[in-house]
Scaffold this motif. Structure first.
Motif, PDB file in Angstrom:
ATOM      1  N   ASP A  46     -16.750   4.114   4.014  1.00 44.27           N
ATOM      2  CA  ASP A  46     -16.642   5.103   5.080  1.00 44.27           C
ATOM      3  C   ASP A  46     -17.761   6.094   4.838  1.00 44.27           C
ATOM      4  N   VAL A  91     -17.629   2.572   9.279  1.00 48.46           N
ATOM      5  CA  VAL A  91     -16.398   2.304   8.524  1.00 48.46           C
ATOM      6  C   VAL A  91     -16.289   0.785   8.407  1.00 48.46           C
ATOM      7  N   LEU A 144      -8.614   7.872   6.920  1.00 48.80           N
ATOM      8  CA  LEU A 144      -9.753   8.019   7.846  1.00 48.80           C
ATOM      9  C   LEU A 144      -9.598   9.296   8.659  1.00 48.80           C
TER      10      LEU A 144
END
Lengths: 469, 295
Positions: free
Chosen positions: B215, B205, B28
């Motif tokens: 995402d 997300v 991420l």
């Protein structure tokens, strides 16, 4: 499954109950292994002790019910309100009956018709003390607070032979205890059948014996007490607030100093109600230990009372990183240590002052005289507090009462084992040991070992472990 | 997506609690100017991920850095730029609200007094109450104030609005939009209340069993799915419709309604023209998109 069965199942399903059973067995081990003839000689004393146990059992059983009553879903559960009384009576009658069997052994010389009233009288007095515990655990005004005086009265009564009076009553006036048990049953019945009981406990934060390890719940309960007693009593002194805030702001922005001062404020800025009670407890312990000639244990006792919410684990994000939390925890342990050492040393000095005026006490024909605490042992908290703090580090989610009790029991047990071993194998008595220990090299070694262990564990946690509570 | 350096960078992050896999190779990046909606069922790993970002948890493997600093090395300089509202609501219970605000403010040299006063008025916070006696909603309001009071660059909100009443929730969402006007900041909101999060997030997300399964830019995610109703006036629809990526369909009464993904609107219209039938395209509600993604 009926509601009553579900309630009874707690007695073996709750881990807290097993802790209580272990506690009970631990403290009664000497009697379990005692010769019967010897036990018979001590019968009056053992009986008085068992009355105290029954009182405690009553408190525990009612605590369990209080806890259940406080759960909101219970309020609407059909027929639950009638189960409380049944549960309490089933447990009470069962344990009292079980213990009454011992009477048959102790009074084996009596014939059946003489024995029956004695056993029934014994059963009644046990049930009376059990229900007394139940009534005191069911809060009604100040009742809960005064409940602590029942075992104290029994303890004090021992000096005046109250245990012998009890035994004489059982043997010669059985009706006395039978009537007293009927009266207490009526009282308990009235209290427990009260319609308002479910409403009074509904959704209340109740601390049962088995919740003593739940720090969050204890904190909530404290808030509830604050609300009842009024706010003013629990105000932080504005001077204290200003003092800490001023020091925080004097330090560098985002600096270690600011974080440490902040943590000290969070720890010591609390309104300190109950401090006088703590001093009173310390004083009572001092008197008890003074007469037991093991007064140096005062320092051990003091060291085990440190169970505080250490600042290492916190979800409340203030800019402390792992390094800051490491340093702050050390500072916090040091401040605890200084405080406990100071209190214990002052009490030790005080014990020297009162030694000459404390009267001798005669018990079982033996004379007990008060012995002052050896003030040279002031260093004991200095090396024991880091070890006690390790429990706080490791059992952080159980930081409150249970860790404290556990610490205390562990230290007491450890110290007695050490005393026994040294006496048996090295021939070193307590008096000699107390003289031997305060030697500088022994102090340095003990301090080094305990602090090294504490710091190593703290460093490991700070570097590797989650810091979430 | 913003081309600045990411505030949070997570690569292959794994975390296990005894036998439970809490995070499984999570990747991420969170950039300034983003409001990230972190969604997922209970136990999906959202809180664990957030706690790695602030260094309360350390990775078993992989990497997690915030403001270019690895989780275990986060210090006051980095943490002083992060505001965090956690679901446990841990506060100093014995303090009064005013006292706690002053206490937290004393940590931060850049405490925004003006914002504090405005927030207290708007959210109707009673500063003379004791923290331990506040209701869950009041606690949450206070926790939000403490997290935003020093104008953090990264605001992490773990279930921030669950106990707020509708008016306070609306105020809270407006406040978040106001905060994000400053494009150097980022906000991560973990929540179950999708209707709230969808009003403010610009990136989604979604987590499931410790993995990040989606995402995506929020608008792109909305465009990815649609519901189509095809009908032929009085005629019969062909047995095999030439659409791919159909998620579900319902047929009857001369019409078929189906949910489709990854098919642009133009393509759908062209196919409908070939089939010589009437077509109606509707966007899919976000709640349904979420259900599809996690199923």
């Amino acid at each position: 499954m009926s509601i009553l069965t579900a309630n009874l199942k707690q007695l073996y399903q709750r881990r807290g109950c097993w802790f209580a059973y272990a506690f009970f067995v631990f403290f009664n081990l000497p009697y379990l292994f005692m010769e019967f003839e010897e036990l018979k000689k001590e019968w009056a004393f053992v009986f008085l002790l068992s009355l105290m146990w029954f009182y405690l059992i009553g408190i525990l059983v009612m605590s369990m019910q209080r806890e259940i009553l406080s759960k909101p879903f219970i309020f609407c559960l059909p027929n639950h309100r009638t189960v409380i009384w049944k549960f309490i009576m089933i447990v009470g009658v069962a344990v009292s009956l079980l213990f009454s069997i011992f009477f048959i052994n102790f009074y084996s010389e009596l014939d059946l018709w003489q024995l029956l009233p004695v056993v029934f009288s014994g059963f009644s007095i046990l049930l009376t003390f059990y229900l007394l515990g139940v009534c005191f655990a069911l809060p009604r005004g100040k009742c809960e607070t005064w409940g602590i005086f029942v075992p104290l009265i029994l303890l004090l009564g021992m000096f005046y032979g109250i245990h012998d009076i009890f035994v004489i009553c059982i043997e010669w006036i059985p009706a006395f205890f039978i009537i007293s048990s009927i009266l207490i049953i009526v009282l308990a019945w009235r209290l427990l059948k009260d319609d308002s009981i479910a409403r009074r406990f509904y959704s209340k934060t109740v601390i049962g014996f088995f919740d003593a390890c739940d720090g969050v719940k204890i904190q909530r309960k404290r808030q509830a007490i604050m609300a009842e007693k009024g706010e003013r009593e629990y105000e932080t002194n504005p001077k204290v607030e200003r003092y800490f805030l001023k020091h925080m702001q004097k330090c560098d922005s985002f600096g270690m100093g600011r974080y440490i001062w902040g943590s000290l404020y969070a720890r010591w800025g609390k309104p300190k109600n109950g401090f006088s009670i703590l001093i009173l407890v310390f004083f009572l312990v001092l008197v008890f230990l003074g007469y037991s000639k093991v007064s140096f244990i005062l320092f051990l006792f003091g060291s085990t009372t440190v169970y505080t919410n250490i600042p290492l684990y916190s979800n409340m994000l203030i800019f402390g990183g792992r390094k800051e939390r490491f340093a702050t925890t050390i500072i916090m342990v040091i401040t605890n240590m200084v405080l406990v050492t100071a209190i214990c040393t002052i009490l030790a000095a005080f014990s020297i002052l009162i030694e000459s005026i404390m009267p001798d006490v005669t018990l079982y024909g033996k004379i007990f005289s008060f012995q002052a605490v050896d003030i040279r042992l002031f260093f004991i908290p200095l090396f024991l507090i880091p070890i006690a703090s390790i429990f706080n580090l490791v059992f952080y989610y159980r930081y409150s009462f249970l860790v404290g009790t556990f610490n205390m029991l562990l230290f007491m047990t450890m110290s007695f084992i050490i005393i026994l071993i040294t006496k048996q194998h090295i021939g070193l008595s307590i008096d000699k040991m107390v003289i031997y220990i305060p030697r500088p090299e022994v102090i340095v070694i003990l301090l080094f070992l305990s602090w090294s262990l504490f710091l190593a564990i703290l460093k490991y946690i700070c570097d590797r472990r989650p810091l979430v509570r | 997506m913003n081309s600045d350096k990411p505030i949070v960078q997570i690569r292959g992050l794994c975390k296990k609690f005894s036998k439970v896999i809490a995070l499984d190779k999570a990747d991420l990046d969170i950039y300034p100017g983003c409001i990230v909606g972190l969604l997922g069922a209970n136990g999906a790993g959202k809180s664990t991920l957030l706690r790695h970002i602030i260094g309360l948890y350390l990775p078993d493997s992989g990497q997690c850095s915030t403001f270019d600093c690895e989780a275990e090395k986060l210090g006051p300089r980095e943490l002083g730029r992060i505001g965090y509202v956690h679901q446990e609501g841990e506060l100093l219970e014995w303090m009064k609200v005013r006292q706690l605000i002053r206490y937290v403010a004393a940590y931060y040299p850049n405490w925004n007094m003006e914002l504090e006063q405005r927030y207290i008025a708007e959210f109707d916070i009673s500063i003379n109450s004791r923290v331990g006696k506040l209701s869950p909603g009041e606690r949450q309001k206070l926790a939000i104030l403490l997290a935003i009071g020093f104008d953090p660059e990264l605001l992490i909100l773990d279930e921030p609005a669950s106990a707020l009443d509708p008016v306070a929730r609306a105020n809270f969402l407006n406040l978040m939009l106001e905060i994000i006007q400053d494009e150097t900041r980022a906000i991560i909101i973990s929540s179950h209340i999708l209707s709230d999060v969808e009003k403010i997030m610009n990136r989604t997300v979604i987590m499931k069993k410790g993995r990040i399964i989606c995402d995506s830019d929020f608008d792109e995610l909305l465009e990815k799915y649609c519901r189509i109703r095809i009908s032929i006036g009085g005629g019969k629809l062909p047995e095999n419709l030439p659409f791919t990526d159909i998620i579900n369909s319902q047929q009857g009464d001369g019409q078929v309604i189906f949910t489709i993904r990854n098919t642009p609107k133009e393509t759908i219209e062209q196919l409908a023209e070939k089939l010589k039938c009437e077509i109606e395209i509707q966007p899919l509600p976000f709640e349904e998109i979420y259900r599809i993604e996690v199923s």
